[in-house]
Design an enzyme around this catalytic site. Structure first.
Site, mmCIF file in Angstrom:
data_model
loop_
_atom_site.group_PDB
_atom_site.id
_atom_site.type_symbol
_atom_site.label_atom_id
_atom_site.label_comp_id
_atom_site.label_asym_id
_atom_site.label_seq_id
_atom_site.Cartn_x
_atom_site.Cartn_y
_atom_site.Cartn_z
ATOM 1 N N PRO A 2 0.828 -1.205 0.000
ATOM 2 C CA PRO A 2 0.000 0.000 0.000
ATOM 3 C C PRO A 2 0.865 1.260 0.000
ATOM 4 O O PRO A 2 1.770 1.408 0.820
ATOM 5 C CB PRO A 2 -0.799 -0.128 1.302
ATOM 6 C CG PRO A 2 -0.788 -1.593 1.607
ATOM 7 C CD PRO A 2 0.537 -2.089 1.128
ATOM 8 N N GLU A 3 0.595 2.153 -0.946
ATOM 9 C CA GLU A 3 1.312 3.417 -1.047
ATOM 10 C C GLU A 3 0.364 4.544 -0.654
ATOM 11 O O GLU A 3 -0.716 4.299 -0.127
ATOM 12 C CB GLU A 3 1.855 3.593 -2.464
ATOM 13 C CG GLU A 3 2.787 2.481 -2.924
ATOM 14 C CD GLU A 3 4.140 2.494 -2.217
ATOM 15 O OE1 GLU A 3 4.436 3.469 -1.496
ATOM 16 O OE2 GLU A 3 4.905 1.524 -2.377
ATOM 17 N N LYS A 58 2.830 7.379 4.259
ATOM 18 C CA LYS A 58 2.085 6.118 4.285
ATOM 19 C C LYS A 58 1.630 5.748 5.694
ATOM 20 O O LYS A 58 1.201 4.610 5.930
ATOM 21 C CB LYS A 58 2.937 4.997 3.684
ATOM 22 C CG LYS A 58 3.231 5.207 2.203
ATOM 23 C CD LYS A 58 3.886 4.004 1.564
ATOM 24 C CE LYS A 58 5.323 3.837 2.007
ATOM 25 N NZ LYS A 58 6.001 2.729 1.284
ATOM 26 N N ARG A 282 13.624 -3.127 -7.981
ATOM 27 C CA ARG A 282 12.212 -2.903 -8.295
ATOM 28 C C ARG A 282 12.044 -2.821 -9.806
ATOM 29 O O ARG A 282 12.878 -2.240 -10.501
ATOM 30 C CB ARG A 282 11.699 -1.597 -7.657
ATOM 31 C CG ARG A 282 11.953 -1.460 -6.167
ATOM 32 C CD ARG A 282 11.195 -2.497 -5.351
ATOM 33 N NE ARG A 282 9.768 -2.396 -5.482
ATOM 34 C CZ ARG A 282 9.001 -1.543 -4.792
ATOM 35 N NH1 ARG A 282 9.564 -0.682 -3.940
ATOM 36 N NH2 ARG A 282 7.692 -1.537 -4.944
#
Length: 292
Positions: A2-3, A58, A282
């Site tokens: 979750p960002e 966040k 990433r």
């Protein structure tokens, strides 16, 4: 993971159900999260009222106030980690193996209009246990100095975040612009999906050294970051695997992605095949024709 959009979607979903309610009971089933849950958390939260829910990067920040005279307000800091969710439930169904904490919330003196009568349950679920639930009694003015918050960059929706800010804070940086965005020290919340998408909208190749971006390109990138994150929030965030909002609904921004997870597929603008590379372990996606 979750960002910012997913955390903001969660915050907005919690507001009408949680703010103004009194914490009638706390159940902690597993304290071994990213950092150990305070062994006295149940006592610290008992009978407090959730007055506000804010977001910093966040992190969700629940301000919990006591009705006892002279007792200072406190803040419950919640980080969803990689697989965490906060769900509002009308009752407490039997917990699963990954349901680590329940807050039983009774109607309080300032409960939001339109909420259901009776108690509800706010449940934290996190299969991989990289999330965190922490308690702080720092005054609000000192909360930005909390060890987990003090190194965070500017909020992307802060009016001060613009091309000038981005240009000024990237001078002298040789790291790739996508790497700099992900680090969160200049601007928070631009996670992996949103970095690839923002850079595509701005026409900037993700491997470009941050310090080489002109002011005009920084203007475009700052605008692209805001537009991408705003669209993601409107679409309920991105659900690639685990994320659901406070009501259990999945996000749909991933269906709108222009380059993310589209390696080999034609660019939606020029039809050139989208490329995939790895930066800092990433995956990065970009169009070699549209991005320079």
């Amino acid at each position: 993971m979750p960002e910012l959009p997913e955390v903001e979607v969660t915050r907005r979903g919690l507001l009408p159900h949680v703010v103004g309610r009194r914490i009638a009971a706390v159940t902690v089933r597993h304290r071994g999260l990213r950092w150990p849950v305070d062994p006295q958390l149940e006592m610290r939260l008992a009978q407090r009222v959730v007055r506000r829910i804010e977001r910093r990067g966040k992190y969700l920040l629940l301000e919990c106030v006591s009705e006892a005279a002279g007792e200072p307000a406190g803040w419950l800091l919640v980080h969803l980690g990689m697989t965490g969710t906060l769900r509002v439930l009308p009752e407490a169904p039997s917990p699963g193996a990954h349901d680590h904490l329940d807050l039983v919330l009774a109607p309080g003196p300032g409960a939001a209009l339109g909420t259901k009568p009776g108690t509800i349950v706010l449940r934290f679920r996190d299969p991989r246990r990289f999330g965190a639930i922490l308690w702080s009694t720092l005054p609000e003015a000192e909360l930005p100095s909390h060890p987990l918050l003090r190194t965070l960059g500017i909020e992307p929706f802060d009016p001060a975040f613009d091309g000038a800010w981005l240009h000024r804070h990237t001078r002298g940086r040789s790291a790739a612009i996508k790497t700099v965005l992900l680090a969160g020290g200049i601007v928070v919340g631009v996670g992996n999906i949103y970095a690839s998408e923002s850079l595509f909208r701005a026409g900037i190749r993700p491997t470009t050294p941050a310090g080489r971006l002109s002011r005009a390109r920084c203007d475009r990138l700052a605008q692209a970051v805001r537009e991408t994150l705003a669209q993601a929030i409107e679409r309920g965030g991105s659900t690639l695997r685990d994320f659901v909002g406070s009501d259990g609904a999945s996000g749909y921004f991933q269906l709108d992605c222009l380059v993310y997870d589209r390696a080999g597929q034609p660019c939606r603008v020029c039809a050139t095949p989208v490329r995939q590379i790895v930066q800092g372990q990433r995956s990065t996606f970009y169009c070699p024709n549209c991005q320079h």
